[in-house]
Design a protein around this motif. Structure first.
Motif, PDB file in Angstrom:
ATOM      1  N   ALA A  19      75.083  33.456 -24.320  1.00 32.62           N
ATOM      2  CA  ALA A  19      73.926  33.113 -23.482  1.00 32.62           C
ATOM      3  C   ALA A  19      72.865  34.200 -23.531  1.00 32.62           C
ATOM      4  N   LYS A  20      73.301  35.445 -23.522  1.00 36.45           N
ATOM      5  CA  LYS A  20      72.383  36.591 -23.454  1.00 36.45           C
ATOM      6  C   LYS A  20      71.377  36.603 -24.597  1.00 36.45           C
ATOM      7  N   PHE A  21      71.789  36.113 -25.764  1.00 33.97           N
ATOM      8  CA  PHE A  21      70.887  36.101 -26.913  1.00 33.97           C
ATOM      9  C   PHE A  21      69.615  35.298 -26.633  1.00 33.97           C
ATOM     10  N   ASN A  22      69.681  34.377 -25.674  1.00 41.59           N
ATOM     11  CA  ASN A  22      68.551  33.481 -25.414  1.00 41.59           C
ATOM     12  C   ASN A  22      67.886  33.719 -24.064  1.00 41.59           C
ATOM     13  N   PHE A  23      68.213  34.827 -23.400  1.00 44.29           N
ATOM     14  CA  PHE A  23      67.588  35.137 -22.116  1.00 44.29           C
ATOM     15  C   PHE A  23      66.113  35.450 -22.324  1.00 44.29           C
ATOM     16  N   LYS A  24      65.286  35.016 -21.391  1.00 48.67           N
ATOM     17  CA  LYS A  24      63.856  35.297 -21.456  1.00 48.67           C
ATOM     18  C   LYS A  24      63.619  36.770 -21.113  1.00 48.67           C
ATOM     19  N   GLY A  25      62.867  37.459 -21.953  1.00 45.77           N
ATOM     20  CA  GLY A  25      62.531  38.859 -21.658  1.00 45.77           C
ATOM     21  C   GLY A  25      63.723  39.793 -21.666  1.00 45.77           C
ATOM     22  N   PHE A  26      64.824  39.366 -21.108  1.00 48.65           N
ATOM     23  CA  PHE A  26      66.065  40.122 -20.940  1.00 48.65           C
ATOM     24  C   PHE A  26      65.816  41.540 -20.424  1.00 48.65           C
ATOM     25  N   THR A  27      65.448  41.617 -19.156  1.00 51.67           N
ATOM     26  CA  THR A  27      65.206  42.912 -18.531  1.00 51.67           C
ATOM     27  C   THR A  27      66.471  43.754 -18.464  1.00 51.67           C
ATOM     28  N   GLY A  28      67.635  43.102 -18.577  1.00 51.78           N
ATOM     29  CA  GLY A  28      68.885  43.850 -18.587  1.00 51.78           C
ATOM     30  C   GLY A  28      69.026  44.728 -19.814  1.00 51.78           C
ATOM     31  N   GLY A  29      68.163  44.514 -20.808  1.00 52.19           N
ATOM     32  CA  GLY A  29      68.225  45.315 -22.027  1.00 52.19           C
ATOM     33  C   GLY A  29      67.923  46.783 -21.807  1.00 52.19           C
ATOM     34  N   ILE A  30      67.375  47.133 -20.636  1.00 49.02           N
ATOM     35  CA  ILE A  30      67.090  48.534 -20.335  1.00 49.02           C
ATOM     36  C   ILE A  30      68.372  49.363 -20.345  1.00 49.02           C
ATOM     37  N   PHE A  31      69.496  48.716 -20.115  1.00 51.28           N
ATOM     38  CA  PHE A  31      70.754  49.453 -20.073  1.00 51.28           C
ATOM     39  C   PHE A  31      71.228  49.868 -21.461  1.00 51.28           C
ATOM     40  N   SER A  32      70.544  49.389 -22.498  1.00 50.30           N
ATOM     41  CA  SER A  32      70.816  49.894 -23.851  1.00 50.30           C
ATOM     42  C   SER A  32      70.443  51.368 -23.941  1.00 50.30           C
ATOM     43  N   LEU A  33      69.400  51.760 -23.196  1.00 47.30           N
ATOM     44  CA  LEU A  33      69.006  53.172 -23.155  1.00 47.30           C
ATOM     45  C   LEU A  33      70.090  54.007 -22.483  1.00 47.30           C
TER      46      LEU A  33
ATOM     47  N   SER B 116      67.372  20.586 -19.392  1.00 47.76           N
ATOM     48  CA  SER B 116      66.637  20.125 -20.575  1.00 47.76           C
ATOM     49  C   SER B 116      65.978  21.257 -21.355  1.00 47.76           C
ATOM     50  N   ALA B 117      65.485  22.282 -20.660  1.00 49.34           N
ATOM     51  CA  ALA B 117      64.783  23.379 -21.341  1.00 49.34           C
ATOM     52  C   ALA B 117      65.727  24.273 -22.132  1.00 49.34           C
ATOM     53  N   THR B 118      67.005  24.249 -21.777  1.00 54.07           N
ATOM     54  CA  THR B 118      67.965  25.155 -22.447  1.00 54.07           C
ATOM     55  C   THR B 118      69.043  24.385 -23.197  1.00 54.07           C
ATOM     56  N   LEU B 119      68.882  23.076 -23.282  1.00 54.57           N
ATOM     57  CA  LEU B 119      69.939  22.215 -23.806  1.00 54.57           C
ATOM     58  C   LEU B 119      70.353  22.561 -25.229  1.00 54.57           C
ATOM     59  N   ASN B 120      69.432  23.095 -26.021  1.00 58.99           N
ATOM     60  CA  ASN B 120      69.725  23.366 -27.425  1.00 58.99           C
ATOM     61  C   ASN B 120      70.463  24.678 -27.665  1.00 58.99           C
ATOM     62  N   TYR B 121      70.772  25.380 -26.597  1.00 57.74           N
ATOM     63  CA  TYR B 121      71.424  26.677 -26.734  1.00 57.74           C
ATOM     64  C   TYR B 121      72.900  26.614 -26.358  1.00 57.74           C
ATOM     65  N   ASP B 122      73.699  27.441 -27.031  1.00 53.13           N
ATOM     66  CA  ASP B 122      75.069  27.637 -26.590  1.00 53.13           C
ATOM     67  C   ASP B 122      75.054  28.219 -25.180  1.00 53.13           C
ATOM     68  N   ASN B 123      76.030  27.793 -24.367  1.00 54.97           N
ATOM     69  CA  ASN B 123      76.115  28.253 -22.976  1.00 54.97           C
ATOM     70  C   ASN B 123      74.791  28.044 -22.247  1.00 54.97           C
ATOM     71  N   ALA B 124      74.282  26.831 -22.392  1.00 59.71           N
ATOM     72  CA  ALA B 124      72.971  26.483 -21.835  1.00 59.71           C
ATOM     73  C   ALA B 124      72.919  26.662 -20.330  1.00 59.71           C
ATOM     74  N   GLU B 125      74.065  26.475 -19.645  1.00 58.78           N
ATOM     75  CA  GLU B 125      74.063  26.594 -18.188  1.00 58.78           C
ATOM     76  C   GLU B 125      73.778  28.024 -17.742  1.00 58.78           C
ATOM     77  N   GLU B 126      74.251  29.017 -18.514  1.00 59.24           N
ATOM     78  CA  GLU B 126      73.981  30.418 -18.187  1.00 59.24           C
ATOM     79  C   GLU B 126      72.522  30.767 -18.489  1.00 59.24           C
TER      80      GLU B 126
END
Length: 388
Positions: A286-300, A234-244
Motif C-alpha cells: 500500500a505504501k508504494f501508492n500513498f499520496k505525498g507519503f509524509t512518513g518518508g521523513i523517517f528515512s532520514l 473507486s479512486a484506489t481500486l487499481n492498486y494492491d491493498n486498495a483499502e489501505e
C-alpha cells in the motif's frame, strides 16, 4: 606525562569523524524528542481537556474474515460484549470454507445485533491482497453512523474499546488506533515488537503534527459519509491493498485523530514470522501508492541511525590505530548519550503501549529493524502490480 598528553591530541581526520558523528547524534535526538516522544507528550497535553462525546453516536463494527473460525471464536465474544449503547457487529465471510458460518449462526441466537454477510468472490491470487469487495459489502450493510474496523486475529483488550475509539474521534472524521503484538520467546517476535512500536510512534506523531499518512484496519474508525463522499474505493481500486491506500487518500491535515487510551487497544497474536511478514508486506504494498507519503521523513532517521553506528565504530578504530584515545572516549560518550535518550523515550512508550521494554538488546534491534523493513519492501516491490 608528555607521552600521556599526546594520546589526547586532536587531528583533522579525528575532528572530522567526531564532528560528523555529533551531527548524526543531533539528528537522532531531534527525531526521538520531536517524533518518538510526541504521542506521550500529546497525551499529557489533552489529559485535562479531553471530554466524552454526548450523546454517543451509533457504531457499526466491521470484520472481514476468511477461514478464521478459530480467531472469530476468540475475538467475537469480546466485541459482542462491549459497554456501548448503540452498536452492531457485521462479519463479512470472505469465501470461507471452514466452520465460520456455523459459529456465526450460533452466536446470532445470543446476540441479535450480530449480522453476517458474504463476499461472493475471493481473489485467490496471493499477489493481490485487496479486501475491497468484502469491505464494500460490509460498509453498505452497515446501518450506523461510525464505521469501526478490526480483524479476526485482533482482540479488543477491554469492553471499553468501542467507546474509547469513538471518544477519540471527537470532532474529527478518522481515528487511528493501536494494535499491539503478543509476546513470545521467538527472536523474530522481539524484532516485530520493536518494529511495531517504532511504526506506531511514527504514524501517531505525524497525525498529531497534522500530517497523517497511515491507518490500519486492525483498529481504525471513520465516519460512514467519508466512504460514500469519496465514491468508495473507486479512486484506489487499481492498486494492491486498495483499502489501505484509500485511508491514506482520505486523510487530511485536519480530519484525523489518534486513540491513545489503553482502552482503545486491540491485541494481535503473532503466530510466527510468516504472520508478521504478511502484515508488513501488505502495508508495504500500500505504501508504494500513498499520496505525498509524509512518513518518508523517517528515512532520514534511518540513514542517520546507520551513519551514527558506522561513525562510532570508525572513531573507535581510528582511535586505536592512531593511539589518540580522546576519540575513543568521545565516541563512547556520544553513544551512551544516544542510548540513554533512546531507552528512556522508548521504554516509556513501551509501558504505555503495553509491550516489552528494551535493554541490552536495543542496539541490535535498532540495527536490524530497518533491514527487515527493506526486506519486506523488496518482497512487496517484486510482487507489486497494477491491475489492468
Amino acid at each position: 606525562m608528555e607521552q600521556f598528553l599526546s594520546y589526547f591530541t586532536l587531528d583533522v581526520i579525528g575532528i572530522a569523524l567526531l564532528s560528523t558523528l555529533l551531527i548524526m547524534l543531533f539528528i537522532q535526538i531531534y527525531f526521538y524528542l520531536a517524533y518518538y516522544k510526541k504521542p506521550l507528550s500529546y497525551l499529557k497535553q489533552i489529559a485535562d481537556t479531553h471530554e466524552e462525546i454526548t450523546p454517543l453516536p451509533s457504531v457499526s463494527v466491521i470484520i472481514v474474515a476468511k477461514d478464521e473460525s478459530e480467531n472469530l471464536a476468540k475475538c467475537l465474544p469480546s466485541i459482542l460484549n462491549q459497554d456501548y449503547p448503540d452498536y452492531e457487529v457485521i462479519v463479512v465471510n470472505d469465501g470461507s470454507t471452514d466452520e465460520s458460518e456455523f459459529l456465526l449462526k450460533n452466536l446470532k441466537r445470543e446476540y441479535p445485533f450480530l449480522y453476517s454477510t458474504f463476499s461472493p468472490y475471493s481473489d485467490a491470487n496471493e499477489t493481490i491482497q485487496n479486501k475491497v469487495l468484502p469491505l464494500t459489502i460490509g460498509i453498505k450493510a452497515a446501518r450506523k453512523d461510525i464505521l469501526l474496523f478490526t480483524e479476526a486475529d485482533s482482540l479488543p483488550m477491554t469492553n471499553q474499546w468501542v467507546k474509547s475509539m469513538v471518544n477519540s474521534l471527537a470532532n474529527k472524521d478518522i481515528v487511528v488506533g493501536y494494535s499491539r503484538f503478543t509476546e513470545s520467546e521467538d527472536f523474530s517476535n522481539k524484532t516485530a515488537l520493536f518494529d511495531n512500536l517504532i511504526f506506531t510512534l511514527q504514524y501517531m506523531s505525524m497525525a498529531i503534527k497534522n500530517k497523517p499518512f497511515a491507518g490500519l484496519y486492525k483498529n481504525l474508525a471513520y465516519r460512514k459519509h467519508l466512504f460514500f463522499d469519496n465514491k468508495g474505493f473507486s479512486a484506489t481500486l487499481n492498486y494492491d491493498n486498495a483499502e489501505e491506500v484509500f485511508v491514506n487518500y482520505i486523510m487530511t491535515d485536519n480530519n484525523t485523530a489518534i486513540a491513545l487510551s489503553q482502552d482503545s487497544y486491540v491485541s494481535t497474536e503473532l503466530d510466527n514470522f510468516s504472520h508478521w511478514r504478511k502484515i508488513k508486506t501488505a502495508y508495504s504494498r500500500a505504501k508504494f501508492n500513498f499520496k505525498g507519503f509524509t512518513g518518508g521523513i523517517f528515512s532520514l532517521e534511518t540513514l542517520s541511525r546507520y551513519l551514527f553506528y558506522l561513525l562510532t565504530i570508525a572513531s573507535i578504530i581510528y582511535s586505536i590505530v592512531s593511539q589518540l584515545w580522546v576519540y575513543l572516549g568521545a565516541a563512547i560518550l556520544l553513544f551512551i548519550i544516544r542510548y540513554i535518550i533512546q531507552i528512556v523515550v522508548l521504554n516509556k512508550a513501551s509501558d504505555h503501549f503495553l509491550t516489552n521494554r528494551f535493554h541490552l538488546s536495543l542496539p541490535f534491534l535498532d540495527l536490524i529493524q530497518p533491514y527487515y523493513n527493506s526486506y519486506f519492501s523488496r518482497i512487496s516491490k517484486n510482487k507489486k502490480r497494477r491491475k489492468k
